[in-house]
Design a protein around this motif. Structure first.
Motif, PDB file in Angstrom:
ATOM      1  N   GLY A  97      -2.125   0.737  -2.202  1.00  0.00           N
ATOM      2  CA  GLY A  97      -1.078  -0.251  -2.490  1.00  0.00           C
ATOM      3  C   GLY A  97      -1.654  -1.581  -2.940  1.00  0.00           C
ATOM      4  N   PHE A 101      -1.135  -3.196  -6.712  1.00  0.00           N
ATOM      5  CA  PHE A 101      -0.531  -4.525  -6.802  1.00  0.00           C
ATOM      6  C   PHE A 101      -1.422  -5.473  -7.609  1.00  0.00           C
ATOM      7  CE2 PHE A 101       0.044  -8.860  -5.247  1.00  0.00           C
ATOM      8  CZ  PHE A 101       1.415  -9.019  -5.406  1.00  0.00           C
ATOM      9  N   CYS A 191       4.521   0.071  -5.136  1.00  0.00           N
ATOM     10  CA  CYS A 191       3.746  -0.521  -4.034  1.00  0.00           C
ATOM     11  C   CYS A 191       4.548  -0.555  -2.740  1.00  0.00           C
ATOM     12  CB  CYS A 191       3.310  -1.946  -4.392  1.00  0.00           C
ATOM     13  SG  CYS A 191       1.884  -1.987  -5.470  1.00  0.00           S
TER      14      CYS A 191
END
Length: 213
Positions: A97, A101, A191
């Motif tokens: 994640g 991002f 995400c």
């Protein structure tokens, strides 16, 4: 004796499922990473890295299941293996994640878009159909074995299915309307799902660790 035989069969089914899952993820990692780099697609690259992290999670689950097969393993030993599996799966998802991002923000800032990749599209279509099957299989086996780590590993496959679907949607709209920003924006949307699953798995592992102290 019957209960022991039934438990052993469940373990064997779970191991076969994990071996197949890891094998597929290895293929997915190679194809998605190669296609993503060639096409400049953050979604495909993230798709490939997600597969790499799922390989790590899958190997951890295989280790946990083999632990349960060892003669003389106590309930406490199995709980420790289960807890470690949850911690690995959770950490893997959180790292993924964070990576997605960071790269998505960079691409949006630099105005970088993705190119088409027929190989990547073919892989994504296959994953969209295959991943729900693996999720169902791991969830049912996880419940039968009382293994939350196996169920959570199935959630990794849900993330993979989401990513595959997003790759397809992003590629389609970019090709039709030249929306260069869609690839990175869709990755940012993912995400939330990835990090939420990672947080839950990590929380489960840490909570079990406190309980065992």
């Amino acid at each position: 004796m019957q209960v022991k035989t039934s438990y052993s069969k469940l373990l064997q089914k779970s191991l076969r499922t994990e071996y197949f899952s890891v094998g597929w993820m290895f293929l997915e990692f190679l194809v998605a990473l190669y296609s993503g780099i060639r096409a400049g697609s953050i979604l495909l690259i993230a798709f490939g890295l997600d597969s790499l992290l799922e390989i790590i999670a899958g190997l951890t689950l295989i280790w946990r299941l083999h632990k349960a097969e060892v003669a003389g393993m106590t309930e406490s030993d199995i709980k420790i293996a289960e807890r470690r599996s949850s911690l690995v799966v959770g950490s893997v998802l959180l790292l993924l994640g964070i990576y997605i991002f960071s790269i998505s923000i960079y691409d949006l800032t630099a105005h970088q878009g993705a190119q088409d990749s027929l190989m990547g599209i073919g892989l994504a279509v296959s994953a969209v159909f295959l991943m729900p099957f693996l999720v169902h299989k791991k969830r049912s086996l996880g419940k039968a074995l009382h293994s939350k780590a196996l169920i959570e590993d199935g959630m990794c496959n849900i993330t993979c299915a989401y990513m595959a679907a997003t790759v397809l949607i992003g590629t389609l709209f970019t090709a039709l309307f030249n929306w260069w920003w869609l690839d990175a924006t869709a990755a940012l949307f993912l995400c939330y799902f990835i990090m939420n699953e990672g947080r839950e798995a990590l929380h489960e592992g840490l909570a079990q660790e406190k309980k065992d102290e």
